[in-house]
Design a protein around this motif. Structure first.
Motif, PDB file in Angstrom:
ATOM      1  N   PRO A 249     -11.014   6.441  48.807  1.00  0.00           N
ATOM      2  CA  PRO A 249     -11.947   5.330  49.023  1.00  0.00           C
ATOM      3  C   PRO A 249     -13.273   5.751  49.652  1.00  0.00           C
ATOM      4  O   PRO A 249     -14.337   5.301  49.216  1.00  0.00           O
ATOM      5  CB  PRO A 249     -11.159   4.384  49.948  1.00  0.00           C
ATOM      6  N   ASP A 250     -13.241   6.597  50.684  1.00  0.00           N
ATOM      7  CA  ASP A 250     -14.485   7.009  51.329  1.00  0.00           C
ATOM      8  C   ASP A 250     -15.390   7.772  50.365  1.00  0.00           C
ATOM      9  O   ASP A 250     -16.614   7.614  50.371  1.00  0.00           O
ATOM     10  CB  ASP A 250     -14.194   7.877  52.558  1.00  0.00           C
ATOM     11  N   THR A 251     -14.796   8.610  49.515  1.00  0.00           N
ATOM     12  CA  THR A 251     -15.582   9.364  48.547  1.00  0.00           C
ATOM     13  C   THR A 251     -16.161   8.435  47.484  1.00  0.00           C
ATOM     14  O   THR A 251     -17.299   8.628  47.026  1.00  0.00           O
ATOM     15  CB  THR A 251     -14.729  10.455  47.890  1.00  0.00           C
ATOM     16  N   ALA A 252     -15.405   7.409  47.082  1.00  0.00           N
ATOM     17  CA  ALA A 252     -15.935   6.415  46.147  1.00  0.00           C
ATOM     18  C   ALA A 252     -17.144   5.718  46.751  1.00  0.00           C
ATOM     19  O   ALA A 252     -18.128   5.425  46.046  1.00  0.00           O
ATOM     20  CB  ALA A 252     -14.855   5.396  45.789  1.00  0.00           C
ATOM     21  N   GLY A 253     -17.094   5.464  48.056  1.00  0.00           N
ATOM     22  CA  GLY A 253     -18.246   4.876  48.737  1.00  0.00           C
ATOM     23  C   GLY A 253     -19.451   5.797  48.689  1.00  0.00           C
ATOM     24  O   GLY A 253     -20.583   5.351  48.493  1.00  0.00           O
ATOM     25  N   VAL A 254     -19.209   7.101  48.878  1.00  0.00           N
ATOM     26  CA  VAL A 254     -20.290   8.093  48.779  1.00  0.00           C
ATOM     27  C   VAL A 254     -20.926   8.025  47.394  1.00  0.00           C
ATOM     28  O   VAL A 254     -22.155   8.072  47.249  1.00  0.00           O
ATOM     29  CB  VAL A 254     -19.748   9.511  49.059  1.00  0.00           C
ATOM     30  N   ALA A 255     -20.097   7.897  46.353  1.00  0.00           N
ATOM     31  CA  ALA A 255     -20.613   7.824  44.982  1.00  0.00           C
ATOM     32  C   ALA A 255     -21.474   6.583  44.787  1.00  0.00           C
ATOM     33  O   ALA A 255     -22.557   6.642  44.190  1.00  0.00           O
ATOM     34  CB  ALA A 255     -19.457   7.843  43.989  1.00  0.00           C
ATOM     35  N   ARG A 256     -20.998   5.443  45.260  1.00  0.00           N
ATOM     36  CA  ARG A 256     -21.770   4.201  45.091  1.00  0.00           C
ATOM     37  C   ARG A 256     -23.114   4.298  45.797  1.00  0.00           C
ATOM     38  O   ARG A 256     -24.155   3.900  45.254  1.00  0.00           O
ATOM     39  CB  ARG A 256     -20.964   3.016  45.639  1.00  0.00           C
ATOM     40  N   MET A 257     -23.098   4.807  47.022  1.00  0.00           N
ATOM     41  CA  MET A 257     -24.356   4.965  47.753  1.00  0.00           C
ATOM     42  C   MET A 257     -25.292   5.927  47.032  1.00  0.00           C
ATOM     43  O   MET A 257     -26.505   5.708  46.941  1.00  0.00           O
ATOM     44  CB  MET A 257     -24.065   5.451  49.173  1.00  0.00           C
TER      45      MET A 257
END
Length: 522
Positions: A249-257
């Motif tokens: 999840p945290d890495t997916a957030g990095v991708a979205r940002m």
């Protein structure tokens, strides 16, 4: 005065460097990226708010009218209030919370602000900031968090009136690379070197208005590169429909940002295990299909094999390695009319015995277009040599690529750098040219005058079948075979020797135990 790339990168690294007293460098990204994106959103919102006030101050709008005009014309997202209706009420913006850094409970206010922004913008920012475990006082003290925020506040205002998205996106990528360069495996898990990404995108050639999908998208670099290179070639990168799935999840957030920072808004990044729970599906439950699929999945990942899944083309990948399962998922995800896929994997996928039936089906169905051997030590988390496998939807290969596979040995095309090897822009161009070179079956192309020459050969399916669908590049290109022993043979010999040693150790331990000797470990 325009903000330079160097200036923003230096300021952001100064902020990251404040974390050195609190956590290892591999964890910096979990703090810096949410804070950086929060500042970007806040600076952008405030810039648009001031523009709205300046252009409408003489109209005498009521509070309701002002809100409607601002959010219909000037703002594209909301920065709400936290603790509304209480003495602690304040806007969930960077500058508002920064003014309270000397007060207790800073981490709580930061977390509340980021959660409020997610809640106020569910279509854009849902689950964007990840778990935010770092906002806990036990993980990151208020003093360190304050120091990071104060250092980051010295970064120039992050809005379009002050810096371009190219600069902002470049700064984000700079941090990704810096974290990966300095922190090894953990950061490297979601960062593929730029030149490898660009090579893969150049080979697959996304076109305007196409869909691009990365089933293991990490920080979103391959999706962003698809849009960037399309733009560089005169296309319209912003027209691409971008899709990604990421297990962390945290890495997916990095991708979205990351995507937002590059001004790419036509995207969907979902969280989940792609093999177990693909999130992009059709109404009948089958996987959604895309024009371009590209990935650098985790290598030799242990997984729970499918029991009955239509993606299992040619067989089921072994529990010890999901490499070919990712390939099967990507093949199933190719659009039947123009779908193409490219994936970076370790050399073992070319010859491991347990996966032979899958290779046989993929080659016989004429889905595999190219095998490209890359140099060793390109990646941050492994020094092993890797290959790119390129696939085309059934019946869509160009005529001179049908009924065979193009092999390209680019293992010598690199320059040495401090921590790893690097493929140069010239190397990328050479490899792409080799992939597009028209060749007759059996011909081998090489330039012996080049110090870092590459060789290529188009091999007919009949020859691959005669080699029992072993795709080891040394079997098909003389240069590769002359420079190294058959890696497949070496691996097989090693596995046989290891199995014999284990059997001997088991017999020895049984004899020792029968004699009353216990605890013999070696």
């Amino acid at each position: 005065m325009a903000v330079t790339q160097q200036e923003i990168e230096n300021r952001l690294w100064d902020a990251a460097d404040e974390l050195r007293v609190a956590m290892p460098e591999a964890q910096y990204s979990s703090v810096i990226f949410p804070l950086m994106f929060w500042k970007y959103l806040s600076d952008t919102w405030e810039h648009n708010h001031q523009t709205f006030l300046k252009e409408n101050e003489a109209l005498g709008l009521s509070a309701e009218e002002a809100h409607e005009v601002e959010y219909s014309t000037y703002q594209t997202f909301k920065i709400p209030f936290i603790h509304p209706g209480t003495v602690a009420e304040r806007r969930a913006s960077w500058s508002s919370i920064l003014a309270t850094v000397t007060q207790p409970g800073l981490g709580q206010r930061v977390r509340a602000s980021l959660q409020a922004i997610e809640t106020a913008n569910p279509d854009k920012f849902s689950r964007l900031f990840g778990s935010m475990a770092w906002a806990s006082e036990e993980v990151l003290s208020g003093e360190v968090l304050a120091a990071v925020m104060q250092a980051m506040d010295r970064t120039p205002k992050m809005h379009e009136g002050n810096m371009s998205h190219d600069v902002l996106g470049g700064a984000y990528e700079y941090l990704l690379k810096r974290f990966s360069d300095g922190s090894g495996t953990r950061a490297g898990q979601f960062f593929t070197p730029r030149e490898v990404v660009e090579l893969l995108v150049e080979i697959l050639e996304p076109k305007s208005f196409e869909s691009v999908y990365d089933p293991t998208c990490g920080s979103g670099g391959m999706l962003i590169a698809s849009a960037s290179l399309l733009k560089a070639h005169g296309g319209r990168g912003y027209t691409l429909k971008l899709y990604g799935q990421e297990a962390v999840p945290d890495t997916a957030g990095v991708a979205r940002m990351n995507l937002f920072m590059h001004n790419l808004t036509q995207f969907k990044v979902e969280v989940g295990d792609t093999l177990k729970d693909p999130r992009f599906t059709k109404s009948d439950g089958s996987v959604k299909q895309f024009d371009v699929i590209l990935a650098n999945p985790p290598y030799s990942l242990k997984w729970k094999p499918w029991s009955n899944d239509p993606r299992a083309l040619g067989g089921i990948a072994p529990q010890s390695s999901a490499d070919w399962a990712f390939v099967q998922h990507m093949i199933a995800s190719m659009d039947p009319k123009k779908g193409r896929a490219g994936v970076v994997l370790p050399h073992g996928v070319l010859f491991r015995g347990q996966e032979a039936s899958i290779r046989r089906r993929v080659v016989n169905d004429d889905l595999l277009e190219a095998v490209i051997s890359l140099p060793p030590n390109l990646f941050y988390n492994t020094s092993i040599p890797t290959v790119i496998l390129v696939f085309r939807a059934p019946g869509t290969k160009v005529p001179d690529r049908q009924d065979g596979v193009l092999f390209v040995d680019a293992s010598k095309n690199f320059i040495k750098a401090k921590n790893r090897n690097i493929i140069t822009d010239a190397n990328v161009s050479d490899i792409v040219a080799a992939c597009h070179l028209k060749m007759d079956a059996g011909d081998e192309s090489a330039d012996p005058t080049e110090a870092n020459s590459l060789s290529s050969r188009f091999v007919p399916t009949t020859e691959i079948a005669a080699n029992e669908y072993d795709l080891n590049i040394g079997r098909y290109i003389k240069q590769a075979a002359a420079e190294q022993e058959d890696l497949g043979t070496l691996i097989d010999a090693y596995n046989i020797a290891r199995a014999e040693r284990q059997k001997t150790e088991q017999r020895m331990n049984a004899l020792l135990a029968a004699a009353g000797i216990e605890g013999f470990d070696e």
